[in-house]
Design a protein around this motif. Structure first.
Motif, PDB file in Angstrom:
ATOM      1  N   ALA A 224       0.835  -1.212   0.000  1.00 13.07           N
ATOM      2  CA  ALA A 224       0.000   0.000   0.000  1.00 13.07           C
ATOM      3  C   ALA A 224       0.866   1.257   0.000  1.00 13.07           C
ATOM      4  CB  ALA A 224      -0.897   0.000   1.235  1.00 13.07           C
ATOM      5  N   HIS A 225       0.373   2.293  -0.670  1.00 16.11           N
ATOM      6  CA  HIS A 225       1.074   3.580  -0.616  1.00 16.11           C
ATOM      7  C   HIS A 225       0.649   4.328   0.650  1.00 16.11           C
ATOM      8  CE1 HIS A 225       2.226   7.737  -1.766  1.00 16.11           C
ATOM      9  NE2 HIS A 225       3.221   7.100  -2.368  1.00 16.11           N
ATOM     10  N   TYR A 226       1.535   5.224   1.098  1.00 16.14           N
ATOM     11  CA  TYR A 226       1.264   6.034   2.298  1.00 16.14           C
ATOM     12  C   TYR A 226      -0.017   6.872   2.184  1.00 16.14           C
ATOM     13  CZ  TYR A 226       6.293   5.568   3.495  1.00 16.14           C
ATOM     14  OH  TYR A 226       7.544   5.116   3.816  1.00 16.14           O
ATOM     15  N   TYR A 227      -0.497   7.105   0.968  1.00 11.54           N
ATOM     16  CA  TYR A 227      -1.672   7.971   0.789  1.00 11.54           C
ATOM     17  C   TYR A 227      -2.992   7.210   0.887  1.00 11.54           C
ATOM     18  CZ  TYR A 227       1.479  11.515  -1.384  1.00 11.54           C
ATOM     19  OH  TYR A 227       2.465  12.423  -1.658  1.00 11.54           O
ATOM     20  N   THR A 228      -2.918   5.871   1.049  1.00  7.47           N
ATOM     21  CA  THR A 228      -4.180   5.119   1.156  1.00  7.47           C
ATOM     22  C   THR A 228      -4.713   5.199   2.588  1.00  7.47           C
ATOM     23  OG1 THR A 228      -2.953   3.065   1.547  1.00  7.47           O
ATOM     24  CG2 THR A 228      -3.672   3.511  -0.727  1.00  7.47           C
TER      25      THR A 228
ATOM     26  N   VAL B  22      11.735   9.959 -17.219  1.00  5.53           N
ATOM     27  CA  VAL B  22      10.346  10.161 -16.809  1.00  5.53           C
ATOM     28  C   VAL B  22      10.135   9.750 -15.363  1.00  5.53           C
ATOM     29  CG1 VAL B  22       9.468   9.853 -19.172  1.00  5.53           C
ATOM     30  CG2 VAL B  22       9.439   7.903 -17.596  1.00  5.53           C
ATOM     31  N   TYR B  23       9.205  10.461 -14.748  1.00  5.40           N
ATOM     32  CA  TYR B  23       8.778  10.185 -13.386  1.00  5.40           C
ATOM     33  C   TYR B  23       8.005   8.856 -13.392  1.00  5.40           C
ATOM     34  CZ  TYR B  23       7.023  11.939  -8.813  1.00  5.40           C
ATOM     35  OH  TYR B  23       6.744  12.146  -7.490  1.00  5.40           O
ATOM     36  N   ALA B  24       8.058   8.123 -12.293  1.00  8.19           N
ATOM     37  CA  ALA B  24       7.335   6.844 -12.217  1.00  8.19           C
ATOM     38  C   ALA B  24       5.830   7.019 -12.402  1.00  8.19           C
ATOM     39  CB  ALA B  24       7.620   6.185 -10.874  1.00  8.19           C
ATOM     40  N   ASN B  25       5.321   8.241 -12.132  1.00  7.10           N
ATOM     41  CA  ASN B  25       3.877   8.505 -12.250  1.00  7.10           C
ATOM     42  C   ASN B  25       3.467   8.661 -13.715  1.00  7.10           C
ATOM     43  OD1 ASN B  25       4.857   9.165  -9.625  1.00  7.10           O
ATOM     44  ND2 ASN B  25       2.985  10.294  -9.193  1.00  7.10           N
ATOM     45  N   THR B  26       3.706   7.615 -14.504  1.00  9.14           N
ATOM     46  CA  THR B  26       3.403   7.624 -15.931  1.00  9.14           C
ATOM     47  C   THR B  26       2.952   6.221 -16.342  1.00  9.14           C
ATOM     48  OG1 THR B  26       5.775   7.218 -16.254  1.00  9.14           O
ATOM     49  CG2 THR B  26       5.003   9.451 -16.714  1.00  9.14           C
TER      50      THR B  26
ATOM     51  N   VAL C  83      12.389   7.480 -12.927  1.00  9.46           N
ATOM     52  CA  VAL C  83      12.845   7.847 -11.577  1.00  9.46           C
ATOM     53  C   VAL C  83      11.634   8.118 -10.689  1.00  9.46           C
ATOM     54  CG1 VAL C  83      15.016   8.894 -12.363  1.00  9.46           C
ATOM     55  CG2 VAL C  83      12.994  10.330 -12.092  1.00  9.46           C
ATOM     56  N   THR C  84      11.824   8.020  -9.384  1.00  7.63           N
ATOM     57  CA  THR C  84      10.793   8.483  -8.446  1.00  7.63           C
ATOM     58  C   THR C  84      11.349   9.734  -7.766  1.00  7.63           C
ATOM     59  OG1 THR C  84      11.654   7.252  -6.576  1.00  7.63           O
ATOM     60  CG2 THR C  84      10.085   6.091  -8.001  1.00  7.63           C
ATOM     61  N   SER C  85      10.519  10.366  -6.940  1.00  7.17           N
ATOM     62  CA  SER C  85      10.966  11.618  -6.317  1.00  7.17           C
ATOM     63  C   SER C  85      12.169  11.388  -5.399  1.00  7.17           C
ATOM     64  CB  SER C  85       9.818  12.274  -5.551  1.00  7.17           C
ATOM     65  OG  SER C  85       9.327  11.391  -4.579  1.00  7.17           O
TER      66      SER C  85
ATOM     67  N   VAL D  16       7.662  19.475   2.625  1.00  3.33           N
ATOM     68  CA  VAL D  16       6.972  19.686   1.341  1.00  3.33           C
ATOM     69  C   VAL D  16       7.387  18.619   0.328  1.00  3.33           C
ATOM     70  CG1 VAL D  16       6.708  21.287  -0.606  1.00  3.33           C
ATOM     71  CG2 VAL D  16       6.801  22.187   1.734  1.00  3.33           C
ATOM     72  N   HIS D  17       6.382  18.029  -0.327  1.00  6.54           N
ATOM     73  CA  HIS D  17       6.676  17.110  -1.438  1.00  6.54           C
ATOM     74  C   HIS D  17       7.002  17.957  -2.678  1.00  6.54           C
ATOM     75  CE1 HIS D  17       6.253  13.893  -4.392  1.00  6.54           C
ATOM     76  NE2 HIS D  17       6.337  13.045  -3.382  1.00  6.54           N
ATOM     77  N   PRO D  18       7.993  17.533  -3.478  1.00  5.05           N
ATOM     78  CA  PRO D  18       8.439  18.386  -4.601  1.00  5.05           C
ATOM     79  C   PRO D  18       7.465  18.492  -5.777  1.00  5.05           C
ATOM     80  CG  PRO D  18       9.656  16.319  -4.573  1.00  5.05           C
ATOM     81  CD  PRO D  18       8.848  16.346  -3.320  1.00  5.05           C
ATOM     82  N   GLU D  19       6.299  17.856  -5.698  1.00 11.76           N
ATOM     83  CA  GLU D  19       5.270  18.089  -6.716  1.00 11.76           C
ATOM     84  C   GLU D  19       4.502  19.388  -6.429  1.00 11.76           C
ATOM     85  OE1 GLU D  19       2.824  14.586  -6.624  1.00 11.76           O
ATOM     86  OE2 GLU D  19       4.480  13.297  -7.170  1.00 11.76           O
ATOM     87  N   SER D  20       4.852  20.066  -5.329  1.00  8.91           N
ATOM     88  CA  SER D  20       4.150  21.299  -4.944  1.00  8.91           C
ATOM     89  C   SER D  20       4.683  22.486  -5.738  1.00  8.91           C
ATOM     90  CB  SER D  20       4.358  21.558  -3.445  1.00  8.91           C
ATOM     91  OG  SER D  20       3.974  20.433  -2.689  1.00  8.91           O
TER      92      SER D  20
HETATM   93  P1  13P Z   1       6.392   9.168  -3.667  1.00  7.77           P
HETATM   94  O1  13P Z   1       7.231   8.433  -4.654  1.00  7.77           O
HETATM   95  O2  13P Z   1       7.154  10.222  -2.932  1.00  7.77           O
HETATM   96  O3  13P Z   1       5.655   8.236  -2.770  1.00  7.77           O
HETATM   97  O4  13P Z   1       5.299   9.994  -4.493  1.00  7.77           O
HETATM   98  C1  13P Z   1       4.306   9.379  -5.221  1.00  7.77           C
HETATM   99  C2  13P Z   1       3.201  10.292  -5.470  1.00  7.77           C
HETATM  100  O5  13P Z   1       2.317   9.990  -6.242  1.00  7.77           O
HETATM  101  C3  13P Z   1       3.180  11.566  -4.789  1.00  7.77           C
HETATM  102  O6  13P Z   1       2.061  12.293  -5.136  1.00  7.77           O
END
Ligand code: 13P
Ligand code: SF4
Length: 349
Positions: free
Chosen positions: A53-57, A145-149, A161-163, A232-236
């Motif tokens: 699970a991801h931390y956001y669930t 590319v970011y993993a969010n793809t 890559v991931t963050s 802060v997460h760097p997507e901000s």
């Molecule tokens: P992390 O790789 O830092 O968990 O970020 C994933 C994500 O989707 C953040 O919005």
């Protein structure tokens, strides 16, 4: 540097509201919840499955993962855990790219997700065909590319890559004098450029959740809590990143909450991360960074609408039925494996 001629904006109406998603989730009595959790634990064992699970669930899902030998982490460690665990079925609670990454790395395993509707605005905002054309227009560039793809976008890339690893990989490529294409998150791209001094050709995508954090309202909150640390997460957005004491991946932010001397933190990322932050630093206070204020739409209000789609009901259903399996076309998978594997090998060295 940005090439704005191929921006791909996700229409705002395509973004679900977190509160609406949550209002559609079934409501259970305490007894029903207990029974569902027991059934899920039983099914995980029966199916030789592990929950990642991801931390956001939701914290209930995070707890089930913890209590059953599964894993709760950032997107990088989710991928790594799935590869080293002996389970034949990986159940990925998160968003679609996380399930796809698990499948890319573990083609022999069955990968299930509670819902296949859970996507990501960065993934949505970077369609494979447009992205490939964008890359074709800039030959002789290393494509990162970011993993969010999607798997298709990863297949077009040289590196995934991931963050948590992006800055190190870009620095490594700069040492080799490479020209770099970066996609899709513009805020993370700008942050990487600032830290490394790189000048990248950047796709102009964004995370709709992190984009809602407001710098001016954050300033007001800092005035109210002058001793709080800012995570802060760097997507901000850039102005929010500038206010930070620590900018980093979800894991890095949890680590900072534990290690920094502050007694309170203002946190600019999805608020479901508070479950792990409170576990890591139980005597500290965590305050959500503001998403309200001037120009605010607050559709997600610091919780990703797609992460919010994961619940007890669909986790149980997917374990019962075996539905929602992730499949990736083999040729795409092999290409995406090369760029994703590269990141894992880079970390290992
Ligand atoms: P992390 O790789 O830092 O968990 O970020 C994933 C994500 O989707 C953040 O919005
Ligand atoms: Fe994507 Fe943003 Fe949700 Fe993370 S929080 S999964 S980047 S939409």
């Amino acid at each position: 540097m940005s090439d704005t001629s191929l921006e791909f904006a996700v229409p705002l109406e395509d973004i679900p509201e977190t509160a609406v998603i949550q209002s559609r989730l079934p409501v259970y009595t305490a007894q029903q919840r207990k029974e569902k959790i027991a059934r899920i634990k039983h099914l995980l064992k029966q199916e030789n499955a592990v929950l990642i699970a991801h931390y956001y669930t939701h914290e209930t899902l995070q707890k089930i993962a913890e209590e059953t030998g599964g894993y709760v982490s950032d997107s990088l460690e989710m991928a790594r855990f799935g590869s080293r665990h002996e389970a034949t079925t990986l159940v990925v609670a998160g968003v679609r790219f996380m399930g796809e990454t698990a499948k890319i790395l573990n083609p022999e395993k069955r990968v299930l997700m509670p819902t296949l509707q859970a996507t990501c605005s960065l993934d949505l905002g970077c369609p494979a065909r447009e992205f490939s054309e964008f890359c074709d227009r800039h030959p002789n560039h290393e494509v990162v590319v970011y993993a969010n793809t999607s798997a298709e976008v990863k297949a077009r890339a040289d590196w995934v890559v991931t963050s948590s690893i992006a800055v190190k990989v870009i620095s490594h490529l700069m040492d080799q004098d490479k020209n770099i294409i970066w996609a899709p998150d513009r805020h993370l791209g700008r942050y990487i450029e600032k830290v490394t001094g790189a000048s990248m050709i950047s796709w102009q995508g964004a995370c709709v959740v992190h984009e809602e954090f407001k710098a001016r309202a954050l300033g007001d909150l800092i005035a109210q809590y002058p001793d709080a640390g800012i995570l802060v997460h760097p997507e901000s957005p850039e102005a929010v990143i500038e206010a930070a004491d620590v900018v980093g991946s979800t894991t890095a932010l949890i680590q900072a909450a534990k290690e920094l001397p502050h007694r309170a933190f203002i946190v600019a990322t999805d608020n479901r991360i508070f479950y792990k932050m409170k576990k890591a630093a139980p005597d500290k206070t965590f305050i959500e960074a503001p998403t309200a204020g001037e120009g605010a739409t607050c559709k997600s209000c610091a919780h990703c609408p797609w992460m919010a789609m994961n619940g007890l009901h669909n986790l149980e259903a997917v374990l019962e039925s075996g539905d929602n399996e992730i499949f990736v076309d083999e040729e795409i998978r092999r290409k995406a494996h090369r760029s994703t594997r590269r990141m894992l090998e880079f970390i290992a060295h």
